[in-house]
Design a protein around this motif. Structure first.
Motif, PDB file in Angstrom:
ATOM      1  N   LEU A   1       0.826  -1.207   0.000  1.00 37.12           N
ATOM      2  CA  LEU A   1       0.000   0.000   0.000  1.00 37.12           C
ATOM      3  C   LEU A   1       0.863   1.260   0.000  1.00 37.12           C
ATOM      4  O   LEU A   1       0.564   2.226  -0.709  1.00 37.12           O
ATOM      5  CB  LEU A   1      -0.918   0.003   1.226  1.00 37.12           C
ATOM      6  CG  LEU A   1      -2.023  -1.056   1.267  1.00 37.12           C
ATOM      7  CD1 LEU A   1      -2.780  -0.971   2.589  1.00 37.12           C
ATOM      8  CD2 LEU A   1      -2.995  -0.877   0.105  1.00 37.12           C
ATOM      9  N   VAL A   2       1.933   1.245   0.781  1.00 30.60           N
ATOM     10  CA  VAL A   2       2.819   2.411   0.834  1.00 30.60           C
ATOM     11  C   VAL A   2       3.504   2.621  -0.507  1.00 30.60           C
ATOM     12  O   VAL A   2       3.626   3.759  -0.994  1.00 30.60           O
ATOM     13  CB  VAL A   2       3.857   2.242   1.963  1.00 30.60           C
ATOM     14  CG1 VAL A   2       4.869   3.385   1.944  1.00 30.60           C
ATOM     15  CG2 VAL A   2       3.163   2.181   3.310  1.00 30.60           C
ATOM     16  N   LEU A   3       3.951   1.551  -1.129  1.00 29.86           N
ATOM     17  CA  LEU A   3       4.606   1.680  -2.432  1.00 29.86           C
ATOM     18  C   LEU A   3       3.634   2.239  -3.474  1.00 29.86           C
ATOM     19  O   LEU A   3       4.006   3.098  -4.280  1.00 29.86           O
ATOM     20  CB  LEU A   3       5.161   0.331  -2.872  1.00 29.86           C
ATOM     21  CG  LEU A   3       6.122   0.347  -4.076  1.00 29.86           C
ATOM     22  CD1 LEU A   3       7.096  -0.809  -3.980  1.00 29.86           C
ATOM     23  CD2 LEU A   3       5.403   0.259  -5.416  1.00 29.86           C
ATOM     24  N   LEU A   4       2.398   1.765  -3.450  1.00 32.86           N
ATOM     25  CA  LEU A   4       1.405   2.280  -4.398  1.00 32.86           C
ATOM     26  C   LEU A   4       1.140   3.763  -4.164  1.00 32.86           C
ATOM     27  O   LEU A   4       0.948   4.520  -5.121  1.00 32.86           O
ATOM     28  CB  LEU A   4       0.106   1.480  -4.272  1.00 32.86           C
ATOM     29  CG  LEU A   4       0.149   0.047  -4.782  1.00 32.86           C
ATOM     30  CD1 LEU A   4      -1.165  -0.667  -4.490  1.00 32.86           C
ATOM     31  CD2 LEU A   4       0.439   0.008  -6.275  1.00 32.86           C
ATOM     32  N   TYR A   5       1.135   4.171  -2.900  1.00 34.67           N
ATOM     33  CA  TYR A   5       0.957   5.601  -2.624  1.00 34.67           C
ATOM     34  C   TYR A   5       2.132   6.407  -3.179  1.00 34.67           C
ATOM     35  O   TYR A   5       1.939   7.485  -3.755  1.00 34.67           O
ATOM     36  CB  TYR A   5       0.831   5.831  -1.117  1.00 34.67           C
ATOM     37  CG  TYR A   5       0.826   7.290  -0.752  1.00 34.67           C
ATOM     38  CD1 TYR A   5      -0.331   8.061  -0.922  1.00 34.67           C
ATOM     39  CD2 TYR A   5       1.971   7.911  -0.261  1.00 34.67           C
ATOM     40  CE1 TYR A   5      -0.335   9.407  -0.602  1.00 34.67           C
ATOM     41  CE2 TYR A   5       1.967   9.258   0.062  1.00 34.67           C
ATOM     42  CZ  TYR A   5       0.814   9.999  -0.112  1.00 34.67           C
ATOM     43  OH  TYR A   5       0.818  11.332   0.192  1.00 34.67           O
ATOM     44  N   ASN A   6       3.345   5.902  -3.012  1.00 32.01           N
ATOM     45  CA  ASN A   6       4.521   6.603  -3.532  1.00 32.01           C
ATOM     46  C   ASN A   6       4.469   6.727  -5.045  1.00 32.01           C
ATOM     47  O   ASN A   6       4.887   7.745  -5.607  1.00 32.01           O
ATOM     48  CB  ASN A   6       5.794   5.877  -3.105  1.00 32.01           C
ATOM     49  CG  ASN A   6       6.043   5.975  -1.617  1.00 32.01           C
ATOM     50  OD1 ASN A   6       5.609   6.923  -0.964  1.00 32.01           O
ATOM     51  ND2 ASN A   6       6.726   4.983  -1.056  1.00 32.01           N
ATOM     52  N   VAL A   7       3.959   5.718  -5.704  1.00 27.31           N
ATOM     53  CA  VAL A   7       3.819   5.796  -7.163  1.00 27.31           C
ATOM     54  C   VAL A   7       2.732   6.794  -7.534  1.00 27.31           C
ATOM     55  O   VAL A   7       2.858   7.534  -8.512  1.00 27.31           O
ATOM     56  CB  VAL A   7       3.519   4.404  -7.744  1.00 27.31           C
ATOM     57  CG1 VAL A   7       3.226   4.491  -9.243  1.00 27.31           C
ATOM     58  CG2 VAL A   7       4.690   3.458  -7.499  1.00 27.31           C
TER      59      VAL A   7
END
Length: 756
Positions: A651-657
């Motif tokens: 979820l955090v990685l998707l937010y960063n993208v």
């Protein structure tokens, strides 16, 4: 499937006379068989007509469909189903089943997501999460069963959401059986993709939003196609301009960004989001300044023209389609109120005269006011609106009212709620009257705001002066003296305001509640400091460990003082409107955030399937130094915690993208460690989240702010307004349904047996 108990308690063999001369008026009819108990007049039970009217009005208040069973038993089940106990129980069940992804394998129950430092996370034994999921799937199965019963088989076959609900539950149970048969050893659990559906189907507004998005997709696709054409065209130009040359020193642009077609496309796509600007143009620009024209033209056309055009299309088209969906909500409200009126029109005493004649007399004369009062007493609604409607009813001079008057009683549901402060206390002493006048004046509030700002400026000055010092070198004595002086002023201000306005008047304003709580907290902390450390020595012993150390307490005091400065927001009209817009977005746009959560959930699950442990960190932490890695790479930047190794980190990685800052680093890293096709996943997520959903939120924020700003022009004291700006009310262009539309919808009701 029709309900067993018809609308009327005895046979009506002829059409009843329509009330008044209203066009499209409808009456109610039904048939009965002699000797059936379900058609007899109820004695001990509440009047069936009253209960039907109550349910229809509650449907209208909450924009619910009235196409459900209306027999006595079904009404009881219906009101229980929509009670706060069951609805909050469903919300809890959905939250738990969505939260299982954090506990299931791969578990997110570890302190760090960095594979270099992450310890083995606790994973539940096989059958624990599966048992919990089974229990909640049974609850969902019960939920869909009750829904299907209430609307009937005929309506169930027309409802695609309920059919899909049933299929999803069945598919989840089948996948659960497969997991248990494999002793939880499977790597792909399809039912995890189904879980967001439970969230979506539980909200009618989410369904309307998805329907509007579906209709908006063709327009969005046309702009995305134009964007793709723009990207391909400039990619070809770039490959021609920056082709490989004989001199190696002139090939930096080709080698880094335009070596082949996939690399060229991804380089310009990232430039479209400005994430690699000006890096992408620097090698060519260092050779010839004219090359900057190519990159500037690409960015201006793509980023500033086409992308903003996409925002405009989403705002216009999506708003139009959502407006149509919201129009259906308004129709539901009017239809529920009209249905309640029609039911009450046929309420009569069957013992005194034939029910057919009684129904005719009731419709000819409208609905009795005392009957409306009886209905409203049983309606479950917010006390403010219920009281306002009851007040309107009590002000009626007629004994009976017609359809339009009955409808007008509920117009209060669309009005802005403006709270009136309680009366100020009356004092006989002249000095108390003077004190009340002074401390209830606007200038006293202005003085309090100036003092709060001055306190914050003092703290800010000390922080700037001591920013280079360590904590042990700080001298908090003088700042503490200043803070204590301000806190004494805050306490006096609060007490004198309570004297001036009275306790109820003081608590009437939400800013006063926040201000009072912070003031009491500051007073308590200051008393603790004086008791524990005294107030005589300017050299306090700061470096004391523990939560009760002087440094920790002083830091907490400073943070509370800074937070208290928010009291100025309601006093500045523009800031108050902006702040209330943000609060209202959280409260009323939860449906849109829910859809975004569902999209995040699905992409996170897919990311774990595709890229779980795709990037492995060095076994030796010391060998993971970024000194030897390529500059700007995943390894050199230390992006190890951003991975798909568990649900939380995904979820955090998707937010960063979605934020698009350095998103090309993830794109290149997963392309390097997997395949070129991994770019499809990240580009699809960028299009879904950053391009479509962020633009959608911008459109909704504009709509909400415009609504709030228009309403605030009519009231000088913004804090007195409690905007009931539901998504339905945000769209001010909604049209009222005609009498013919209402009559046609009532005639189509599957359980009311209406005739014209």
């Amino acid at each position: 499937m029709m309900e067993k108990e018809p609308l009327l308690t005895e046979s009506i063999n002829q059409r009843a006379a329509s009330y008044g001369s209203a066009p499209g008026a409808v009456t109610l009819s039904g048939s009965s068989k002699p000797g059936e108990d379900s058609y007899q007049v109820e004695g001990d039970e509440d009047d069936i007509y009253i209960r039907r009217a109550v349910v229809f009005i509650e449907d209208a208040i909450h924009y619910r469909s009235i196409n459900h069973r209306v027999d006595s038993k079904s009404l009881r089940v219906y009101r229980w189903y929509y009670s706060w106990i069951w609805q909050w129980g469903m919300i809890l069940a959905i939250a738990v089943i969505l939260g299982l992804a954090f506990v299931e394998r791969p578990s997110s129950l570890s302190l760090s997501s960095d594979p270099r430092y992450r310890q083995a996370a606790w994973e539940p034994p096989c059958g624990l999460t599966e048992g919990i999921e089974t229990a909640f799937l049974i609850i969902f199965a019960f939920d869909v069963t009750v829904k299907s019963y209430l609307i009937g088989w005929t309506e169930f076959k027309k409802n695609k959401w309920l059919i899909s609900y049933t299929v999803v539950i069945a598919g989840s149970l089948m996948d659960l059986i497969v997991s248990l048969s494999m002793v939880c050893g499977e790597n792909i659990r399809v039912r995890r993709l189904f879980r967001p559906f439970f969230l979506l189907q539980n909200s009618s507004l989410m369904k309307k939003t998805l329907k509007s998005l579906k209709k908006t997709l063709p327009e969005i696709a046309s702009v995305v196609l134009l964007l793709a054409l723009h990207l391909c065209l400039f990619t070809m130009f770039g490959m021609l301009l920056f082709a490989k040359r004989e001199k190696s020193e002139e090939n930096a642009e080709w080698e880094t960004y335009f070596r082949n077609l996939p690399l060229s496309l991804s380089s310009l796509l990232v430039l479209l989001t400005t994430a690699n600007n000006p890096d992408v143009m620097t090698p060519a620009y260092s050779l010839n300044r004219l090359y900057a024209i190519f990159f500037i033209a690409f960015s201006v056309i793509g980023t500033y023209l086409i992308m903003n055009l996409l925002t405009a299309i989403i705002y216009n088209q999506f708003r139009g389609y959502l407006l149509v969906s919201m129009q259906e909500s308004v129709l539901r409200r009017r239809l529920g109120i009209r249905a309640a009126f029609e039911v009450l029109c046929c309420r009569g005493q069957a013992e005194d005269q034939g029910l057919e004649k009684a129904c005719e007399n009731e419709q000819a004369g409208g609905v009795q006011v005392k009957t409306i009062e009886q209905v409203l007493q049983q309606v479950q609604a917010e006390s403010y609106y219920k009281h306002a409607i009851m007040t309107e009813v009590q002000q009626l001079t007629e004994r009976r009212i017609q359809s339009q008057t009955f409808q007008n009683l509920f117009d209060v549901l669309e009005r802005d709620r403006i709270k009136e402060p309680p009366p100020m206390p009356e004092y006989r002493l002249r000095c108390m009257q003077t004190l009340q006048f002074l401390f209830s004046h606007y200038y006293m509030t202005l003085l309090g705001n100036i003092m709060a700002l001055a306190n914050v400026v003092c703290i800010f000055t000390v922080l700037v002066v001591d920013s280079e010092k360590s904590i042990s070198d700080w001298s908090e004595y003088y700042l503490e003296v200043i803070n204590l002086s301000f806190v004494i002023f805050y306490l006096l201000e609060m007490v004198l305001k309570i004297v001036a306005f009275g306790l109820r008047g003081y608590l009437f304003y939400r800013s006063n509640i926040l201000d009072g709580l912070l003031t009491l907290s500051l007073v308590a902390l200051q008393m603790f400091i004086l008791v524990k450390y005294g107030f005589s020595c300017p050299k306090w012993d700061l470096p004391q460990p523990g939560l009760a150390s002087l440094w920790e307490i002083v830091r907490m005091v400073n943070m509370l003082i800074v937070f208290r400065c928010l009291r100025i927001i309601p006093k500045i009209k523009v800031m108050a409107v902006v702040a209330s817009t943000l609060v209202d977005l959280v409260r009323n746009l939860r449906a849109f955030a829910g859809i975004l959560l569902a999209v995040y959930y699905v992409y996170a699950v897919l990311g774990i399937w595709l890229f779980h442990e795709a990037i492995t960190a060095p076994a030796n932490v010391s060998s993971s130094s970024n000194s030897s890695a390529e500059c700007g790479s995943y390894e050199q930047l230390g992006y190890w915690p951003n991975n798909f190794d568990d649900f939380a980190s995904a979820l955090v990685l998707l937010y960063n993208v979605m934020v698009v800052n350095n998103w090309h680093v993830f794109l290149e890293a997963y392309t390097k460690h997997t395949t070129e096709w991994s770019k499809v996943y990240f580009i699809a997520w960028w299009l879904t989240s950053s391009v479509m959903w962020v633009n959608l939120f911008v459109a909704l924020i504009l709509e909400n702010f415009t609504y709030k700003w228009d309403r605030s022009q009519d009231c000088l004291d913004v804090e007195r307004i409690k905007y009931e700006s539901s998504v339905q009310l945000m769209f001010r262009d909604l049209q009222e349904p005609t009498e013919e539309e209402l009559a046609a919808r009532l005639l189509q009701h599957p359980h009311l047996h209406l005739i014209q």
